[in-house]
Motif scaffolding. Structure first.
Motif, PDB file in Angstrom:
ATOM      1  N   TYR A  13    -160.831  72.872  80.215  1.00  0.00           N
ATOM      2  CA  TYR A  13    -160.269  73.342  81.481  1.00  0.00           C
ATOM      3  C   TYR A  13    -161.091  72.817  82.650  1.00  0.00           C
ATOM      4  O   TYR A  13    -160.541  72.268  83.607  1.00  0.00           O
ATOM      5  CB  TYR A  13    -160.223  74.874  81.507  1.00  0.00           C
ATOM      6  CG  TYR A  13    -159.697  75.405  82.822  1.00  0.00           C
ATOM      7  CD1 TYR A  13    -158.328  75.508  83.044  1.00  0.00           C
ATOM      8  CD2 TYR A  13    -160.567  75.766  83.839  1.00  0.00           C
ATOM      9  CE1 TYR A  13    -157.841  75.970  84.247  1.00  0.00           C
ATOM     10  CE2 TYR A  13    -160.082  76.229  85.057  1.00  0.00           C
ATOM     11  CZ  TYR A  13    -158.717  76.326  85.250  1.00  0.00           C
ATOM     12  OH  TYR A  13    -158.238  76.768  86.460  1.00  0.00           O
ATOM     13  N   ALA A  17    -158.441  70.395  84.278  1.00  0.00           N
ATOM     14  CA  ALA A  17    -157.449  71.203  85.001  1.00  0.00           C
ATOM     15  C   ALA A  17    -157.262  70.777  86.458  1.00  0.00           C
ATOM     16  O   ALA A  17    -156.120  70.641  86.910  1.00  0.00           O
ATOM     17  CB  ALA A  17    -157.800  72.685  84.909  1.00  0.00           C
ATOM     18  N   TRP A  21    -153.754  69.387  87.631  1.00  0.00           N
ATOM     19  CA  TRP A  21    -152.986  70.143  88.631  1.00  0.00           C
ATOM     20  C   TRP A  21    -152.542  69.232  89.768  1.00  0.00           C
ATOM     21  O   TRP A  21    -151.399  69.266  90.201  1.00  0.00           O
ATOM     22  CB  TRP A  21    -153.845  71.297  89.162  1.00  0.00           C
ATOM     23  CG  TRP A  21    -153.120  72.181  90.116  1.00  0.00           C
ATOM     24  CD1 TRP A  21    -152.288  73.215  89.810  1.00  0.00           C
ATOM     25  CD2 TRP A  21    -153.145  72.105  91.543  1.00  0.00           C
ATOM     26  NE1 TRP A  21    -151.797  73.798  90.956  1.00  0.00           N
ATOM     27  CE2 TRP A  21    -152.323  73.131  92.031  1.00  0.00           C
ATOM     28  CE3 TRP A  21    -153.796  71.275  92.443  1.00  0.00           C
ATOM     29  CZ2 TRP A  21    -152.114  73.346  93.392  1.00  0.00           C
ATOM     30  CZ3 TRP A  21    -153.592  71.488  93.798  1.00  0.00           C
ATOM     31  CH2 TRP A  21    -152.757  72.516  94.258  1.00  0.00           C
ATOM     32  N   ARG A  22    -153.442  68.374  90.270  1.00  0.00           N
ATOM     33  CA  ARG A  22    -153.081  67.442  91.356  1.00  0.00           C
ATOM     34  C   ARG A  22    -151.983  66.475  90.897  1.00  0.00           C
ATOM     35  O   ARG A  22    -151.060  66.171  91.654  1.00  0.00           O
ATOM     36  CB  ARG A  22    -154.319  66.665  91.816  1.00  0.00           C
ATOM     37  CG  ARG A  22    -155.261  67.477  92.675  1.00  0.00           C
ATOM     38  CD  ARG A  22    -156.344  66.618  93.325  1.00  0.00           C
ATOM     39  NE  ARG A  22    -157.168  65.902  92.342  1.00  0.00           N
ATOM     40  CZ  ARG A  22    -158.240  66.409  91.754  1.00  0.00           C
ATOM     41  NH1 ARG A  22    -158.635  67.641  92.038  1.00  0.00           N
ATOM     42  NH2 ARG A  22    -158.925  65.684  90.884  1.00  0.00           N
ATOM     43  N   VAL A  25    -148.684  68.410  90.845  1.00  0.00           N
ATOM     44  CA  VAL A  25    -148.226  68.651  92.221  1.00  0.00           C
ATOM     45  C   VAL A  25    -147.662  67.362  92.810  1.00  0.00           C
ATOM     46  O   VAL A  25    -146.634  67.371  93.499  1.00  0.00           O
ATOM     47  CB  VAL A  25    -149.365  69.211  93.106  1.00  0.00           C
ATOM     48  CG1 VAL A  25    -148.975  69.192  94.575  1.00  0.00           C
ATOM     49  CG2 VAL A  25    -149.720  70.624  92.676  1.00  0.00           C
ATOM     50  N   PRO A  31    -146.835  73.498  94.167  1.00  0.00           N
ATOM     51  CA  PRO A  31    -148.141  73.982  93.690  1.00  0.00           C
ATOM     52  C   PRO A  31    -148.044  75.152  92.710  1.00  0.00           C
ATOM     53  O   PRO A  31    -148.785  75.192  91.727  1.00  0.00           O
ATOM     54  CB  PRO A  31    -148.865  74.406  94.970  1.00  0.00           C
ATOM     55  CG  PRO A  31    -148.186  73.660  96.057  1.00  0.00           C
ATOM     56  CD  PRO A  31    -146.767  73.492  95.623  1.00  0.00           C
ATOM     57  N   ALA A  34    -146.917  73.880  89.456  1.00  0.00           N
ATOM     58  CA  ALA A  34    -147.988  73.101  88.834  1.00  0.00           C
ATOM     59  C   ALA A  34    -148.930  74.013  88.063  1.00  0.00           C
ATOM     60  O   ALA A  34    -149.408  73.645  86.987  1.00  0.00           O
ATOM     61  CB  ALA A  34    -148.740  72.306  89.895  1.00  0.00           C
ATOM     62  N   ASP A  35    -149.192  75.194  88.595  1.00  0.00           N
ATOM     63  CA  ASP A  35    -150.041  76.159  87.881  1.00  0.00           C
ATOM     64  C   ASP A  35    -149.455  76.470  86.507  1.00  0.00           C
ATOM     65  O   ASP A  35    -150.173  76.499  85.505  1.00  0.00           O
ATOM     66  CB  ASP A  35    -150.174  77.464  88.677  1.00  0.00           C
ATOM     67  CG  ASP A  35    -150.985  77.302  89.945  1.00  0.00           C
ATOM     68  OD1 ASP A  35    -151.795  76.360  90.017  1.00  0.00           O
ATOM     69  OD2 ASP A  35    -150.802  78.133  90.861  1.00  0.00           O
ATOM     70  N   VAL A  38    -149.812  73.378  84.147  1.00  0.00           N
ATOM     71  CA  VAL A  38    -151.198  73.199  83.688  1.00  0.00           C
ATOM     72  C   VAL A  38    -151.535  74.264  82.649  1.00  0.00           C
ATOM     73  O   VAL A  38    -152.147  73.972  81.612  1.00  0.00           O
ATOM     74  CB  VAL A  38    -152.181  73.241  84.882  1.00  0.00           C
ATOM     75  CG1 VAL A  38    -153.624  73.317  84.403  1.00  0.00           C
ATOM     76  CG2 VAL A  38    -151.976  72.026  85.766  1.00  0.00           C
ATOM     77  N   GLN A  39    -151.107  75.485  82.900  1.00  0.00           N
ATOM     78  CA  GLN A  39    -151.363  76.560  81.939  1.00  0.00           C
ATOM     79  C   GLN A  39    -150.702  76.255  80.596  1.00  0.00           C
ATOM     80  O   GLN A  39    -151.308  76.414  79.540  1.00  0.00           O
ATOM     81  CB  GLN A  39    -150.853  77.885  82.498  1.00  0.00           C
ATOM     82  CG  GLN A  39    -151.078  79.047  81.571  1.00  0.00           C
ATOM     83  CD  GLN A  39    -150.560  80.355  82.164  1.00  0.00           C
ATOM     84  OE1 GLN A  39    -150.103  80.417  83.291  1.00  0.00           O
ATOM     85  NE2 GLN A  39    -150.632  81.413  81.376  1.00  0.00           N
TER      86      GLN A  39
END
Length: 168
Positions: A13, A17, A21-22, A25, A31, A34-35, A38-39
């Motif tokens: 992570y 991560a 994430w970027r 996005v 955004p 994106a969370d 990623v999760q």
């Protein structure tokens, strides 16, 4: 999960991560979405123990591929297409009268094919709204003759309409 796997997942992570994430996005422009992606990517890595054992470069490549595939799946999903339920069905619209116009033309042609006596009693009774007694008075024939002409005239009219393709 053994403590060693916990440390590997936390290290995974920490290492991937933020850049993951970027990347998501950049792909989606969302955004908060994106969370979620990623999760889900990290969850899939956690469920695949071999990923935690790979070299960091291979793991990074695998995670970016998984994230891209999740973005594609989300874009194709019904939720993404913004399907909205409706409380009421939309108005089906109104008939433009074309069917009624064609039916009228068919009936007019069929009536034109009848002899004058049958056509007169049918027109007075059905289009004029006259009773048998009124038709008899207007045409100048007995009521029994009106009934007989209506019967045979309607029968001839039905046959003429059937010949034109109207069925019932």
């Amino acid at each position: 999960m053994p403590p060693e796997d916990d440390r590997r997942l936390v290290a995974l992570y920490d290492a991937h991560a933020p850049s993951l994430w970027r990347y998501v996005v950049h792909l989606t422009g969302d955004p908060s979405g994106a969370d979620d992606i990623v999760q889900e990517t990290l969850l899939r890595a956690w469920r695949s123990p071999r990923i935690l054992e790979q070299a960091p470069e291979s793991t990074r490549s695998w995670m970016f591929t998984v994230a891209r595939n999740l973005v594609i799946d989300e874009a194709r999903s019904a939720r993404r297409r913004h399907e909205i339920g409706m409380a009421e069905l939309p108005d089906p619209g109104r008939s433009d009268g074309t069917d009624a116009l064609f039916e009228g033309l068919l009936i007019e042609e069929a009536l034109a094919g009848l002899d004058m006596e049958h056509r007169a009693v049918i027109v007075h009774a059905y289009y004029g709204g006259c009773s048998v007694a009124e038709v008899a008075r207007r045409v100048g024939i007995p009521e029994g003759t009106v009934k007989s002409r209506l019967h045979y005239g309607l029968r001839a009219l039905r046959l003429a309409l059937q010949e034109k393709g109207v069925t019932r």
